[in-house]
Scaffold this active site. Structure first.
Site, mmCIF file in Angstrom:
data_model
loop_
_atom_site.group_PDB
_atom_site.id
_atom_site.type_symbol
_atom_site.label_atom_id
_atom_site.label_comp_id
_atom_site.label_asym_id
_atom_site.label_seq_id
_atom_site.Cartn_x
_atom_site.Cartn_y
_atom_site.Cartn_z
ATOM 1 N N SER A 1 48.024 34.758 -9.903
ATOM 2 C CA SER A 1 47.232 33.930 -10.597
ATOM 3 C C SER A 1 48.159 32.421 -10.282
ATOM 4 O O SER A 1 49.305 32.451 -9.981
ATOM 5 C CB SER A 1 47.320 33.951 -12.113
ATOM 6 O OG SER A 1 46.412 34.909 -12.371
ATOM 7 N N SER B 169 38.577 32.484 -11.850
ATOM 8 C CA SER B 169 39.304 32.833 -13.195
ATOM 9 C C SER B 169 40.879 32.698 -12.805
ATOM 10 O O SER B 169 41.379 32.430 -13.697
ATOM 11 C CB SER B 169 38.761 33.897 -13.721
ATOM 12 O OG SER B 169 39.057 35.151 -13.093
ATOM 13 N N SER B 170 41.091 33.111 -11.570
ATOM 14 C CA SER B 170 42.900 33.202 -11.357
ATOM 15 C C SER B 170 43.343 32.006 -11.276
ATOM 16 O O SER B 170 44.650 31.883 -11.154
ATOM 17 C CB SER B 170 42.914 34.263 -10.183
ATOM 18 O OG SER B 170 42.387 35.394 -10.194
ATOM 19 N N CYS C 240 47.673 35.264 -20.382
ATOM 20 C CA CYS C 240 47.622 35.539 -18.992
ATOM 21 C C CYS C 240 48.953 36.486 -18.719
ATOM 22 O O CYS C 240 49.879 35.965 -18.626
ATOM 23 C CB CYS C 240 47.480 34.339 -18.142
ATOM 24 S SG CYS C 240 47.460 34.632 -16.410
ATOM 25 N N ASN D 169 49.666 37.455 -15.818
ATOM 26 C CA ASN D 169 50.178 37.081 -14.331
ATOM 27 C C ASN D 169 51.150 35.825 -14.570
ATOM 28 O O ASN D 169 52.270 35.982 -13.951
ATOM 29 C CB ASN D 169 48.999 36.991 -13.489
ATOM 30 C CG ASN D 169 48.701 38.089 -12.664
ATOM 31 O OD1 ASN D 169 49.497 38.731 -11.855
ATOM 32 N ND2 ASN D 169 47.335 38.599 -13.056
ATOM 33 N N SER E 92 36.786 39.149 -14.662
ATOM 34 C CA SER E 92 37.437 38.056 -15.466
ATOM 35 C C SER E 92 36.695 36.824 -15.596
ATOM 36 O O SER E 92 36.186 36.487 -14.529
ATOM 37 C CB SER E 92 38.723 37.840 -14.930
ATOM 38 O OG SER E 92 39.416 36.816 -15.607
ATOM 39 N N MET F 162 44.191 41.335 -13.310
ATOM 40 C CA MET F 162 44.751 40.475 -14.325
ATOM 41 C C MET F 162 45.931 41.125 -14.999
ATOM 42 O O MET F 162 45.982 42.490 -15.173
ATOM 43 C CB MET F 162 43.996 40.357 -15.557
ATOM 44 C CG MET F 162 42.428 39.438 -14.891
ATOM 45 S SD MET F 162 41.492 40.594 -14.486
ATOM 46 C CE MET F 162 40.734 41.400 -15.877
#
Length: 396
Positions: free
Chosen positions: A19, A66-67, A104, A106, A308, A317
């Protein structure tokens, strides 16, 4: 006609795991944005470039996935025995809201690095060479996370030879420990909110499916790929290019969220896009990843695909990986059964970009499953630092 000038806010653009996000120190934000509320959300939306009806985020720092539509606010921790408070905001791409309902995983890999480099970790705790253990309080989910950040010559080491599927270049390995990752019951109940390892999820006009609902890392709904018409080897274009499939997944997710107790009415799911996640699993199979890498049946214990913010994720994720590792460690869940069943403390799963290994320690205490911690390795790197600019009218 008068025009609002732009204001400058110190910020750092970082990659964490698979991400990217814009990182802020809390006290660098305008005073009105240092607390939860309309002003803070307006600023973060404008920074990322949302809401964007074109779904491109051209006029902001977001990357239209989303990332890459993420924000992080960090401060010296208010909690004893912690270094930094970590607040995560998932910014909707096409809607005017920031979802604060989850973490999150990541970007957690980048939190430790940022905290060290920006004076949020006491200098006495940073070795000249070695590993700095950063104690993170994850504000959204009220959990402790430990990041083990490599230090070389007193500075965060970002380059290295650790390879992570879904990230183009190698970097330094950052090991992340999610302590007691299961939900304590504040938002949706215990680790298994229905009390069952497998439930039947009834979705009007779509069908009834076996499902594992779990609150670990992030609330997640697991389904069997075959039950919903997939093989588990799908890449992004197979699902993200199918509007009807995405609509179907979102409907299933909404009914799952209600059965988990996360929402009271199906309509509430539209403003709670970040949680729960929905994922589907299958036994290991051979496939070709999105980078062209051949993944053999022997390379993984099972396959997982997760959505996601309404789209199939290009990799996995970090928080969903915690849910996968936790569910895999508990005999009888759909994830565990897809991995071959039985007890295990680690699992390697295949995702669209390759494979990922995650460990989890689960024990049965007083008839209830408890997970002490989940562990995975990620990497992080500063991409750019300086200031972001937003129109002053964001403060109104």
């Amino acid at each position: 006609m008068s025009f609002a000038p732009q204001i400058k806010i110190p910020a750092t653009y970082m990659r964490g795991g698979t991400s990217k996000g814009v990182f802020f120190k809390q006290d660098d934000l305008p005073e009105a944005a240092q607390i939860a509320g309309k002003i803070r959300d307006q600023i973060l939306l404008r920074v990322i470039g949302s809401p964007d009806p074109y779904a491109k985020q051209i006029d902001g720092m977001g990357g239209a996935t989303s990332s890459t539509s993420k924000t992080v606010i960090l401060a010296k921790s208010t909690q004893a025995e912690h270094d930094v408070d970590y607040l995560f905001g998932q910014v909707s791409i096409d809607q005017p809201f920031v979802d604060w309902s989850g973490n999150c995983g990541n970007l957690t890999a980048a939190v430790g690095s940022f905290a060290i480099s920006n004076g949020l970790v006491d200098a006495a705790r940073i070795p000249e060479n070695g590993i700095c253990t950063v104690r993170i309080w994850q504000v959204n989910i009220q959990k402790t996370i430990i990041a083990h950040v490599p230090i070389t010559n007193g500075q965060v080491q970002e380059t290295g030879d650790f390879e992570l599927d879904g990230v183009t270049f190698p970097a330094a390995e950052v090991q992340i420990e999610f302590l007691d990752p299961a939900d304590d019951g504040e938002d949706g109940g215990a680790m298994f909110p229905t009390g069952n390892l497998v439930d039947t999820l009834d979705v009007p006009d779509i069908g009834s499916f076996p499902a594992t609902f779990i609150n670990a890392g992030i609330p997640t709904i697991f389904l069997n790929a075959e039950d919903i018409g997939y093989t588990g080897t799908e890449l992004q274009e197979a699902i993200n290019g199918d509007a009807e499939a995405l609509k179907r997944f979102e409907t299933i997710r909404a009914y799952g969220a209600k059965q988990m107790g996360l929402i009271q009415d199906i309509s509430e799911a539209a403003t709670r896009q970040h949680t729960p996640k929905i994922a589907f699993v299958s036994k290991p199979k051979a496939y070709v990843s999105s980078s062209g890498k051949a993944i053999t049946e022997a390379d993984s214990d099972l396959l997982v695909r997760a959505l996601s913010m309404g789209k199939l994720h290009h990799a996995m994720m970090g928080t969903a990986a915690v849910a996968i590792g936790t569910a895999a460690a508990i005999p009888g869940t759909l994830v565990n059964l897809a991995a071959g069943g039985g007890e295990r403390e680690a699992v390697r799963f295949g995702h669209p970009s390759g494979t990922l290994r995650v460990g989890a320690q689960a024990v049965l205490e007083n008839g209830q499953w408890q997970v002490k911690k989940a562990i995975m390795s990620r990497s992080a790197r500063v991409l750019m630092e300086g200031w972001v600019r937003v129109p002053e009218d964001c403060l109104k």
